[in-house]
Design a protein around this motif. Structure first.
Motif, PDB file in Angstrom:
ATOM      1  N   VAL A 149       0.818  -1.055  -0.028  1.00  0.00           N
ATOM      2  CA  VAL A 149      -0.012  -0.178   0.116  1.00  0.00           C
ATOM      3  C   VAL A 149       0.973   1.245   0.150  1.00  0.00           C
ATOM      4  O   VAL A 149       1.674   1.400   0.590  1.00  0.00           O
ATOM      5  N   LEU A 150       0.662   2.172  -0.846  1.00  0.00           N
ATOM      6  CA  LEU A 150       1.469   3.465  -1.148  1.00  0.00           C
ATOM      7  C   LEU A 150       0.718   4.270  -0.324  1.00  0.00           C
ATOM      8  O   LEU A 150      -0.311   4.714  -0.527  1.00  0.00           O
ATOM      9  N   GLY A 169      -4.993   8.287  -4.092  1.00  0.00           N
ATOM     10  CA  GLY A 169      -5.587   8.060  -5.184  1.00  0.00           C
ATOM     11  C   GLY A 169      -5.058   8.409  -6.546  1.00  0.00           C
ATOM     12  O   GLY A 169      -5.754   7.838  -7.631  1.00  0.00           O
ATOM     13  N   GLU A 170      -3.794   9.009  -6.523  1.00  0.00           N
ATOM     14  CA  GLU A 170      -3.131   9.239  -7.879  1.00  0.00           C
ATOM     15  C   GLU A 170      -2.122   8.582  -7.826  1.00  0.00           C
ATOM     16  O   GLU A 170      -1.221   8.548  -6.799  1.00  0.00           O
ATOM     17  N   VAL A 183      -1.415  10.252 -12.338  1.00  0.00           N
ATOM     18  CA  VAL A 183      -2.600   9.818 -13.108  1.00  0.00           C
ATOM     19  C   VAL A 183      -3.555   9.017 -12.290  1.00  0.00           C
ATOM     20  O   VAL A 183      -3.195   8.164 -11.298  1.00  0.00           O
ATOM     21  N   ARG A 184      -4.765   8.984 -12.617  1.00  0.00           N
ATOM     22  CA  ARG A 184      -5.845   8.082 -11.989  1.00  0.00           C
ATOM     23  C   ARG A 184      -6.584   7.533 -13.078  1.00  0.00           C
ATOM     24  O   ARG A 184      -7.098   8.246 -14.083  1.00  0.00           O
ATOM     25  N   GLU A 185      -6.693   6.269 -13.062  1.00  0.00           N
ATOM     26  CA  GLU A 185      -7.404   5.517 -14.067  1.00  0.00           C
ATOM     27  C   GLU A 185      -8.883   5.177 -13.884  1.00  0.00           C
ATOM     28  O   GLU A 185      -8.976   4.719 -12.777  1.00  0.00           O
ATOM     29  N   THR A 197     -10.110   5.432 -19.016  1.00  0.00           N
ATOM     30  CA  THR A 197      -9.493   6.474 -19.589  1.00  0.00           C
ATOM     31  C   THR A 197      -8.402   6.750 -18.381  1.00  0.00           C
ATOM     32  O   THR A 197      -8.405   6.377 -17.150  1.00  0.00           O
ATOM     33  N   ALA A 198      -7.481   7.432 -18.727  1.00  0.00           N
ATOM     34  CA  ALA A 198      -6.243   8.016 -18.018  1.00  0.00           C
ATOM     35  C   ALA A 198      -6.288   9.466 -17.683  1.00  0.00           C
ATOM     36  O   ALA A 198      -6.160  10.188 -18.876  1.00  0.00           O
ATOM     37  N   SER A 199      -6.650   9.684 -16.648  1.00  0.00           N
ATOM     38  CA  SER A 199      -6.892  11.233 -15.994  1.00  0.00           C
ATOM     39  C   SER A 199      -5.592  11.839 -15.414  1.00  0.00           C
ATOM     40  O   SER A 199      -5.531  11.384 -14.194  1.00  0.00           O
TER      41      SER A 199
END
Length: 335
Positions: A149-150, A169-170, A183-185, A197-199
């Motif tokens: 867990v990061l 979350g990113e 990024v958040r997928e 999508t990759a935000s």
């Protein structure tokens, strides 16, 4: 940084085995003053019988080798792209420290950074910004199911000693000239042919949002150029013997469309295994591999596919089935 062509360079030469290099490699000495030249790379040795075997070894662009006191080979270490700064976990200070290798100064940072699980198990290594002024640190731990867990990423201003905690979350992608890309997928049904999508978001060192970019999810793990205008991703095809990498696709981030594919000029039987970073806007640092996974490092010119070797020698690393340089090498100044 202006354009520097790689066309006039000699053809690729690949890293020899540790046995072939052992006789001619210079001995590593303790780092006691300014480094004689920018550091090209650092590695964790696996030899026995000397102090250097318990510490990271820094190798300069001129080939001098220095072992770094208070930086054990089991701890985290990163180099700035110009090879003039090193950041590592200090067992003595119990915190991260940053060394200016040219001025011979050390700064202790206000980040404790407990022992990491390790990159091989999913830990996030520290990462100096392109200008060497900020350090990304991301701690980790194992949950009850022994999954990594990061923690939330931290950006440390090295000069001021201030720390900015980024939102959770990113996932960290890497540094651009403007700030840190994350990024958040997400799953989606809006883009035909894509299930996610990759935000992307680029945040300043203070955590402020500079730019948001939404691209197809298959680009989520790709690297931004320093300007943030281009992503580099591997072009892969399914062959009878498995998946083959045919080149590098450059994708414009404004619309997410492939701009062109770079076909590397390299010997038959070798292919690009990994894109490690951009070197300015006009070169990519890549790791190549042959059928036995023997690795080598190169600068790839995206204009014509020319490959220039990055000379790497690790004589005091034990040969293993997988090339040890893939798991214990940190690159600095590669020009």
């Amino acid at each position: 940084m202006g354009h520097r062509s790689l066309r006039a360079e000699p053809p690729p030469q690949f890293v020899r085995t540790a046995t072939e290099q052992r006789a001619s490699a210079p001995a590593a000495h303790k780092l006691t003053g300014p480094t004689p030249a920018p550091i090209r790379y650092a590695y964790a040795p696996s030899c026995e019988g000397t102090d250097a075997c318990d510490h990271w070894i820094l190798v300069s662009a001129r080939g001098e080798r220095r072992w770094l006191p208070d930086a054990g080979d089991g701890g985290s270490l990163t180099l700035s792209p110009d090879g003039l700064r090193a950041a590592h976990w200090s067992a003595t200070a119990g915190r991260f420290v940053v060394l200016d290798l040219k001025a011979e100064t050390t700064r202790t940072l206000p980040v404790k950074g407990e022992d990491s699980i390790g990159e091989l198990l999913g830990g996030r290594p520290p990462l100096l910004s392109l200008d060497g002024r900020h350090l990304l640190v991301q701690s980790d731990h194992l949950d009850k199911n022994d999954e990594v867990v990061l923690e939330r990423p931290l950006i440390v201003d090295i000069e001021r000693g201030t720390v900015t905690r980024l939102p959770g979350g990113e996932t960290v992608v890497g540094w651009t000239a403007a700030g840190l890309a994350l990024v958040r997928e997400r799953s989606t049904d809006r883009l035909p042919g894509h299930v996610s999508t990759a935000s992307f978001v680029i945040r300043s060192p203070r955590g402020e949002v500079i730019r948001r970019i939404v691209l197809p999810g298959n680009l989520a793990k790709d690297l931004f150029s320093p300007s943030g205008r281009t992503l580099a991703t591997l072009a892969r095809e399914i062959a009878p013997d498995g998946v083959v990498t045919t080149g590098v696709v450059l994708v414009g981030t404004s619309k997410g469309h492939p701009a062109r594919t770079v076909v590397p000029r390299q010997p038959t039987g070798r292919q690009i295994a990994e894109i490690l970073r951009w070197e300015g806007e006009n070169a990519l640092v890549v790791r190549t591999a042959d059928a036995r996974n023997n690795g080598a490092y190169h600068l790839l010119d995206p204009t014509d596919g020319a490959m220039r070797p990055i000379e790497i020698s690790t004589p005091d690393v034990v040969d293993l089935p997988l090339n040890p340089m893939e798991t214990a090498l940190v690159l600095g100044s590669v020009r």
